[in-house]
Motif scaffolding. Structure first.
Motif, PDB file in Angstrom:
ATOM      1  N   UNK A 134       0.828  -1.195   0.000  1.00 59.03           N
ATOM      2  CA  UNK A 134       0.000   0.000   0.000  1.00 59.03           C
ATOM      3  C   UNK A 134       0.871   1.256   0.000  1.00 59.03           C
ATOM      4  N   UNK A 135       0.415   2.255  -0.732  1.00 56.46           N
ATOM      5  CA  UNK A 135       1.086   3.552  -0.739  1.00 56.46           C
ATOM      6  C   UNK A 135       0.117   4.619  -0.251  1.00 56.46           C
ATOM      7  N   UNK A 136       0.536   5.463   0.694  1.00 56.55           N
ATOM      8  CA  UNK A 136      -0.339   6.568   1.100  1.00 56.55           C
ATOM      9  C   UNK A 136      -0.491   7.569  -0.033  1.00 56.55           C
ATOM     10  N   UNK A 137      -1.677   8.120  -0.155  1.00 55.50           N
ATOM     11  CA  UNK A 137      -1.940   9.103  -1.206  1.00 55.50           C
ATOM     12  C   UNK A 137      -1.613  10.501  -0.682  1.00 55.50           C
ATOM     13  N   UNK A 138      -1.347  11.472  -1.576  1.00 52.36           N
ATOM     14  CA  UNK A 138      -0.966  12.818  -1.130  1.00 52.36           C
ATOM     15  C   UNK A 138      -2.073  13.478  -0.307  1.00 52.36           C
ATOM     16  N   UNK A 139      -1.684  14.165   0.767  1.00 51.64           N
ATOM     17  CA  UNK A 139      -2.659  14.872   1.595  1.00 51.64           C
ATOM     18  C   UNK A 139      -3.015  16.225   0.995  1.00 51.64           C
ATOM     19  N   UNK A 140      -2.060  16.845   0.294  1.00 51.24           N
ATOM     20  CA  UNK A 140      -2.308  18.174  -0.256  1.00 51.24           C
ATOM     21  C   UNK A 140      -3.216  18.124  -1.485  1.00 51.24           C
ATOM     22  N   UNK A 141      -3.136  17.043  -2.235  1.00 53.63           N
ATOM     23  CA  UNK A 141      -3.969  16.896  -3.436  1.00 53.63           C
ATOM     24  C   UNK A 141      -4.560  15.486  -3.441  1.00 53.63           C
ATOM     25  N   UNK A 142      -5.482  15.204  -2.501  1.00 53.20           N
ATOM     26  CA  UNK A 142      -5.958  13.825  -2.334  1.00 53.20           C
ATOM     27  C   UNK A 142      -6.782  13.351  -3.519  1.00 53.20           C
ATOM     28  N   UNK A 143      -6.717  12.048  -3.769  1.00 50.58           N
ATOM     29  CA  UNK A 143      -7.575  11.464  -4.792  1.00 50.58           C
ATOM     30  C   UNK A 143      -8.860  10.983  -4.115  1.00 50.58           C
ATOM     31  N   UNK A 144      -9.921  10.902  -4.879  1.00 47.27           N
ATOM     32  CA  UNK A 144     -11.218  10.541  -4.317  1.00 47.27           C
ATOM     33  C   UNK A 144     -11.842   9.422  -5.139  1.00 47.27           C
ATOM     34  N   UNK A 145     -12.814   8.785  -4.518  1.00 50.40           N
ATOM     35  CA  UNK A 145     -13.635   7.790  -5.190  1.00 50.40           C
ATOM     36  C   UNK A 145     -15.087   8.215  -4.996  1.00 50.40           C
ATOM     37  N   UNK A 146     -15.842   8.183  -6.059  1.00 47.80           N
ATOM     38  CA  UNK A 146     -17.266   8.545  -5.996  1.00 47.80           C
ATOM     39  C   UNK A 146     -18.091   7.259  -6.005  1.00 47.80           C
ATOM     40  N   UNK A 147     -18.855   7.043  -4.943  1.00 46.45           N
ATOM     41  CA  UNK A 147     -19.689   5.850  -4.804  1.00 46.45           C
ATOM     42  C   UNK A 147     -21.137   6.245  -5.050  1.00 46.45           C
ATOM     43  N   UNK A 148     -21.755   5.625  -6.025  1.00 42.70           N
ATOM     44  CA  UNK A 148     -23.168   5.871  -6.309  1.00 42.70           C
ATOM     45  C   UNK A 148     -24.000   4.745  -5.704  1.00 42.70           C
ATOM     46  N   UNK A 149     -25.014   5.105  -4.917  1.00 36.98           N
ATOM     47  CA  UNK A 149     -25.817   4.082  -4.245  1.00 36.98           C
ATOM     48  C   UNK A 149     -27.270   4.529  -4.201  1.00 36.98           C
ATOM     49  N   UNK A 150     -28.155   3.565  -3.983  1.00 38.44           N
ATOM     50  CA  UNK A 150     -29.580   3.853  -3.862  1.00 38.44           C
ATOM     51  C   UNK A 150     -29.894   4.182  -2.414  1.00 38.44           C
ATOM     52  N   UNK A 151     -30.420   5.372  -2.167  1.00 39.05           N
ATOM     53  CA  UNK A 151     -30.764   5.796  -0.819  1.00 39.05           C
ATOM     54  C   UNK A 151     -32.180   5.353  -0.462  1.00 39.05           C
ATOM     55  N   UNK A 152     -32.561   5.640   0.771  1.00 42.85           N
ATOM     56  CA  UNK A 152     -33.877   5.233   1.242  1.00 42.85           C
ATOM     57  C   UNK A 152     -35.017   5.878   0.489  1.00 42.85           C
ATOM     58  N   UNK A 153     -34.770   7.036  -0.104  1.00 47.67           N
ATOM     59  CA  UNK A 153     -35.825   7.717  -0.848  1.00 47.67           C
ATOM     60  C   UNK A 153     -35.977   7.194  -2.273  1.00 47.67           C
ATOM     61  N   UNK A 154     -35.225   6.155  -2.606  1.00 48.86           N
ATOM     62  CA  UNK A 154     -35.316   5.569  -3.940  1.00 48.86           C
ATOM     63  C   UNK A 154     -34.431   6.236  -4.963  1.00 48.86           C
ATOM     64  N   UNK A 155     -33.877   7.365  -4.632  1.00 48.53           N
ATOM     65  CA  UNK A 155     -33.005   8.063  -5.570  1.00 48.53           C
ATOM     66  C   UNK A 155     -31.580   7.533  -5.461  1.00 48.53           C
ATOM     67  N   UNK A 156     -30.820   7.756  -6.523  1.00 50.66           N
ATOM     68  CA  UNK A 156     -29.414   7.367  -6.512  1.00 50.66           C
ATOM     69  C   UNK A 156     -28.579   8.571  -6.120  1.00 50.66           C
ATOM     70  N   UNK A 157     -27.736   8.359  -5.108  1.00 55.21           N
ATOM     71  CA  UNK A 157     -26.935   9.446  -4.566  1.00 55.21           C
ATOM     72  C   UNK A 157     -25.453   9.162  -4.788  1.00 55.21           C
TER      73      UNK A 157
END
Length: 256
Positions: A134-157
């Motif tokens: 494992x390599x730690x990712x930069x703190x100053x310019x962090x990378x992100x992951x976007x997770x799309x999921x179905x919420x309780x209201x039926x919409x995808x968030x």
């Protein structure tokens, strides 16, 4: 299930499904690897039936399609190993990690001493350090992951999570406090990994462990260790290129 400590997490075996592309399956190659383990008298960390703890063993010999394993000095643990449905064994051979599963080991006597006997494993994971560390990712310019999921209201968030470290087999993320529930075993099949080079990368994630860490300012946060599911060779190569860049940048900073 309570969160695991980070130390305990690091000692757990790798998920063979996540690292299936590194499995050696040819019976001749499997035998060659195991014979080398025997010749070098390498010690094995053996996990009993998915337990968090492990016992230390050594293979004494190969015998007609089976492994003969020296018994553990602890009688109670040796009895558990002999009654186990499975032992997951890990060791290192010339700085390469090996991992294999032994099914239903039996307690026997070998050369007048207690031992275990188990059939050859069907496959052996063989990973060099660069493939799973494992390599730690930069703190100053962090990378992100976007997770799309179905919420309780039926919409995808969409939920953006910060990536704390990354490897060829998965990543660790900072768990958002309220937006999305993380539990061990949960799968997120609609995720986008945003690396700094190139287009967003579609991935699937499985939560393997959860643990609490304390930041330098004393604030405690939850992080989740996630494995990639069904990662393509192209995606694997892209992640490894990013990791090589991280490592190169780190070395350049250290040399200044």
């Amino acid at each position: 299930m309570p969160p695991l400590s980070e130390a305990a997490t690091r000692q757990r075996p790798l998920d063979p499904e996540a690292f299936a592309r590194y499995a050696v399956r040819d019976p001749r190659e499997v035998l060659q690897l195991l014979n080398t383990v025997v010749e070098k008298r390498l010690l094995l960390s053996a996990f009993i039936d998915h337990d968090e703890s492990f016992i230390t063993l050594a293979i004494a010999a190969t015998d007609d399609g089976a492994l003969i394993i020296d018994a553990c000095p602890d009688d109670a643990r040796n009895a558990r190993a002999g009654n186990a449905a499975q032992l997951v064994c890990t060791t290192r051979l010339d700085n390469v990690k090996l991992q294999f599963a032994l099914q239903a080991p039996a307690r026997i006597t070998y050369d007048g001493k207690p031992a275990l006997r188990a059939a050859f494993p069907e496959s052996v994971l063989r990973l060099q350090r660069r493939e799973y560390y494992r390599l730690p990712t930069p703190q100053t310019d962090p990378i992100v992951c976007v997770i799309t999921h179905a919420a309780g209201d039926g919409r995808r968030h969409e939920v953006r999570v910060r990536i704390l470290d990354i490897s060829g087999g998965g990543l660790a993320i900072l768990i958002p406090p309220r937006e999305l529930e993380f539990v061990a075993g949960a799968e997120f099949n609609d995720c986008v990994l945003r690396l700094p080079d190139g287009d967003p990368l579609a991935v699937r994630l499985k939560v393997r462990n959860l643990f609490e860490v304390e930041k330098a300012n004393g604030v405690k946060v939850q992080r989740a260790g996630c494995e990639f599911i069904g990662l393509s060779n192209q995606a694997t190569a892209r992640i490894q290129r990013y990791m090589f860049k991280l490592e190169r940048d780190r070395r350049m900073r250290d040399e200044r």
